[in-house]
Motif scaffolding. Structure first.
Motif, PDB file in Angstrom:
ATOM      1  N   GLY A  28     -66.518 -23.465 -22.403  1.00 10.86           N
ATOM      2  CA  GLY A  28     -66.695 -24.836 -21.941  1.00 10.86           C
ATOM      3  C   GLY A  28     -66.661 -24.944 -20.426  1.00 10.86           C
ATOM      4  N   ALA A  29     -66.463 -26.158 -19.951  1.00 16.62           N
ATOM      5  CA  ALA A  29     -66.475 -26.431 -18.515  1.00 16.62           C
ATOM      6  C   ALA A  29     -65.329 -25.746 -17.774  1.00 16.62           C
ATOM      7  N   LEU A  30     -64.247 -25.429 -18.474  1.00 17.03           N
ATOM      8  CA  LEU A  30     -63.097 -24.808 -17.818  1.00 17.03           C
ATOM      9  C   LEU A  30     -63.127 -23.287 -17.882  1.00 17.03           C
ATOM     10  N   GLY A  31     -64.164 -22.736 -18.501  1.00 16.58           N
ATOM     11  CA  GLY A  31     -64.243 -21.287 -18.667  1.00 16.58           C
ATOM     12  C   GLY A  31     -64.824 -20.585 -17.447  1.00 16.58           C
TER      13      GLY A  31
END
Length: 65
Positions: A28-31
């Motif tokens: 996701g966006a935090l990866g």
């Protein structure tokens, strides 16, 4: 050979079944980009992106990807 991981200052510790593991930081966006990490007989490896620590489960196979 039992491996004792050093005291963890890692944000997350994951028990692994193999010496070669993949990390994407949770996706996701935090990866981060997926990277393959090799413990190289040490029984532990930290992700250079997110500092997640992977520890080989005692008795687990040393094989890999």
């Amino acid at each position: 050979m039992a491996v004792t991981a050093p005291p963890s200052d890692a944000p997350e510790t994951v028990t692994a079944e193999e010496e070669v593991v993949a990390c994407d930081g949770g996706g996701g966006a935090l990866g981060h980009p997926k990277v393959w990490l090799n413990m190289q007989g040490r029984g532990t490896v930290d992700c250079p992106y997110c500092d997640k620590r992977f520890v080989l489960r005692e008795g687990a196979g040393g094989g890999g990807h």
